[in-house]
Design an enzyme around this catalytic site. Structure first.
Site, PDB file in Angstrom:
ATOM      1  N   LYS A 169      50.100   7.053  32.007  1.00  0.00           N
ATOM      2  CA  LYS A 169      50.961   6.219  31.178  1.00  0.00           C
ATOM      3  C   LYS A 169      50.820   6.655  29.732  1.00  0.00           C
ATOM      4  O   LYS A 169      49.894   6.261  29.032  1.00  0.00           O
ATOM      5  CB  LYS A 169      50.616   4.731  31.287  1.00  0.00           C
ATOM      6  CG  LYS A 169      51.705   3.845  30.633  1.00  0.00           C
ATOM      7  CD  LYS A 169      51.172   2.587  30.005  1.00  0.00           C
ATOM      8  CE  LYS A 169      50.642   2.805  28.624  1.00  0.00           C
ATOM      9  NZ  LYS A 169      51.711   3.135  27.618  1.00  0.00           N
ATOM     10  N   GLU A 244      37.744   7.092  24.975  1.00  0.00           N
ATOM     11  CA  GLU A 244      37.650   7.729  23.648  1.00  0.00           C
ATOM     12  C   GLU A 244      38.382   6.812  22.692  1.00  0.00           C
ATOM     13  O   GLU A 244      39.603   6.719  22.728  1.00  0.00           O
ATOM     14  CB  GLU A 244      38.251   9.144  23.700  1.00  0.00           C
ATOM     15  CG  GLU A 244      37.937   9.980  22.470  1.00  0.00           C
ATOM     16  CD  GLU A 244      38.958   9.789  21.360  1.00  0.00           C
ATOM     17  OE1 GLU A 244      38.628   9.045  20.394  1.00  0.00           O
ATOM     18  OE2 GLU A 244      40.046  10.354  21.454  1.00  0.00           O
ATOM     19  N   CYS A 278      41.666   9.456  14.968  1.00  0.00           N
ATOM     20  CA  CYS A 278      40.416   8.734  15.183  1.00  0.00           C
ATOM     21  C   CYS A 278      39.222   9.513  14.647  1.00  0.00           C
ATOM     22  O   CYS A 278      38.179   8.929  14.351  1.00  0.00           O
ATOM     23  CB  CYS A 278      40.227   8.439  16.663  1.00  0.00           C
ATOM     24  SG  CYS A 278      40.378   9.890  17.722  1.00  0.00           S
ATOM     25  N   GLU A 378      38.950   0.668  11.017  1.00  0.00           N
ATOM     26  CA  GLU A 378      39.789   1.864  11.135  1.00  0.00           C
ATOM     27  C   GLU A 378      41.195   1.548  10.628  1.00  0.00           C
ATOM     28  O   GLU A 378      41.899   0.696  11.180  1.00  0.00           O
ATOM     29  CB  GLU A 378      39.842   2.325  12.593  1.00  0.00           C
ATOM     30  CG  GLU A 378      40.530   3.663  12.761  1.00  0.00           C
ATOM     31  CD  GLU A 378      40.466   4.158  14.188  1.00  0.00           C
ATOM     32  OE1 GLU A 378      40.202   5.361  14.395  1.00  0.00           O
ATOM     33  OE2 GLU A 378      40.669   3.348  15.112  1.00  0.00           O
TER      34      GLU A 378
END
Length: 471
Positions: A169, A244, A278, A378
């Site tokens: 997906k 991750e 990231c 983040e």
């Protein structure tokens, strides 16, 4: 106008059972450029069923057969690299330096896994036991929008090398890129059902993949919050997981650093992929003794990171992927000002001279301490925080004072000393002096940056289970 109305199941492009649609946009212009029809739970189950049918035969395929498939996949992507690049620019707005890396890397990933497979022994003798690495079972891959080709190809290449069938997906916001990439993969003559791709929402298709009892493993790249939910749901059937997740990388300038070399590297490592990465080194740690000269160099150096239309070679910062992402970045810039940080460069709003598109100014905050939210959360945009440190002990303490641990950066002149410092940083990867990517090295995070590792033999074994036979 692009109309993406098919998904890929059992070796065929088919109309999904789901009827919901989502709009697609060009982030550089904010214009609608297409629609994608989204799969639903029934489509997710159909994909799983196809992968289940294909698994018995494919799990027993030979190394030679899998290597041949991997090489065909690589060639199929390379053959349409220009089209893939154009789609990534239109739908994602990535600058040329990043599209050049991303498309080439997607093709090369299959060759890297082919080489890993050539050298890998699935069976070895340990004492009186014969230990065999066998495919884990049907796997599900859920991938994000910030490097659509790379994430899909890495997970697919690893699954094929392991002899595992896969349902995927991708992000629905990357449907144009996914469609073109799937056409490439289809041309490689992979056995039916070995890979299946369903456009759909995370809370529908992704959720079904995460909970379905026939899925043995989930590999996910994305936010820490979603990763935690996948872990919770997967626990019901004890799914193997590779997660991750997010990052807030320290980007440490050491006392002996040559700023002529280091400043461009620090900026590139912090602003790569328009800040939508990231692994970005967004916390720039600077010795107090060199703060004034570093700030002067940063303020001058960031001028070379020009935002704008990604088709232009000189552009280094593209748009944010969506209006939602743009607003998120803008809210953090405003938050930084409210927290008492000061602007060295950039700030709220679009860059000067740009009046449309989801462009955010490349921004550097000073007067930041590591307790501020802009230093801990983040942001996923072109925003850097400069944090002072008194000595290296404090630098290491600040670097490790985070819930994340994905990738860190060290910048200095003494390589032996850099290696010593690298050992003390709690992170999955440490990049010294902007060293290039190594596709064979493990990639993944400590703490809330994830579970498990991808790439090379480490990623391969994450798709395998160990069986011991004692005779």
């Amino acid at each position: 106008m692009h109309t993406i109305e098919k998904i890929y199941i059992d070796g065929q492009f088919i109309i999904p059972h789901g009827t919901e649609t989502a709009d697609l946009f060009n982030p550089s212009t904010e214009e609608k450029i297409g629609t994608v029809r989204l799969g639903d739970v029934e489509d997710a189950r159909a994909a799983i069923a196809a992968a289940k049918r294909a698994f018995p035969a494919f799990s027993r395929s030979s190394k030679a057969e899998r290597i041949a498939i991997l090489k065909r996949l690589s060639a199929a992507i390379a053959a349409r690299s220009e089209e893939l690049t154009a789609a990534m620019v239109e739908e994602y707005g990535a600058p040329q330096y990043f599209t050049g890396f991303s498309v080439a890397n997607a093709s090369a990933t299959f060759l890297t896994l082919a080489k890993v497979l050539e050298d890998y022994e699935f069976t070895q003798r340990i004492g009186r036991a014969e230990v065999t690495m066998q495919p884990v079972g049907i796997a599900a891959a859920i991938t994000p929008w910030n490097n659509n080709y790379g994430f899909i190809c890495t997970k697919l290449a690893t699954a094929i090398a392991a002899g595992t069938t896969l349902v995927m997906k991708p992000s629905e916001m990357s449907a144009i890129q996914t469609q073109l990439l799937t056409e490439c993969l289809h041309e490689a003559d992979v056995p039916k059902g070995v890979f299946n791709i369903v456009n759909g929402r995370g809370d529908v298709v992704g959720a079904e993949f995460s909970r379905h009892p026939d899925i043995a493993k989930v590999t996910f790249t994305g936010s820490t919050a979603v990763g935690k939910e996948i872990l919770r749901v997967g626990a019901e059937t004890l799914k193997r997981v590779t997660l991750e997740l997010g990052g807030k990388g320290p980007n440490i300038i050491v006392e002996d650093a040559d700023l002529n070399t280091v400043i461009p590297n620090v900026l590139m490592m912090g602003l790569m992929n328009s800040g939508q990465a990231c692994v970005a080194g967004t916390r720039v740690l600077v010795p107090e003794s060199r703060m004034d000269e570093v700030l002067e160099r940063l303020k001058d150096g960031i001028k070379t990171f020009k935002p704008g239309e990604p088709t232009k070679a000189e552009v280094m910062i593209g748009p944010m992927v969506s209006s939602k992402q743009y607003e998120r970045v803008q809210s953090y810039i405003q938050l930084g000002l409210e927290e008492g940080a000061e602007l060295l460069a950039g700030g709220p709003g679009r860059p000067e001279g740009i009046d449309r598109g989801w462009f955010s100014q490349p921004t550097i905050f000073t007067k930041v301490n590591n307790t501020m939210r802009i230093a801990r959360e983040e942001i996923f945009g072109p925003v850097l925080c400069v944090i002072p440190y008194r000595d290296e002990e404090e630098a290491i303490q600040i670097a490790n004072d985070t819930s994340y641990g994905l990738q860190a950066y060290l910048n200095g002149s003494d390589m032996a000393h850099m290696r010593e410092l690298a050992e003390r940083i709690d992170t999955g990867r440490v990049v010294i002096n902007a060293a290039p990517h190594e596709p064979l090295a493990p990639f993944g995070g400590f703490k809330q940056s994830g579970i498990g590792r991808e790439y090379g033999v480490f990623g391969l074994e994450a798709f395998l289970e160990r069986k011991a036979v004692l005779a």
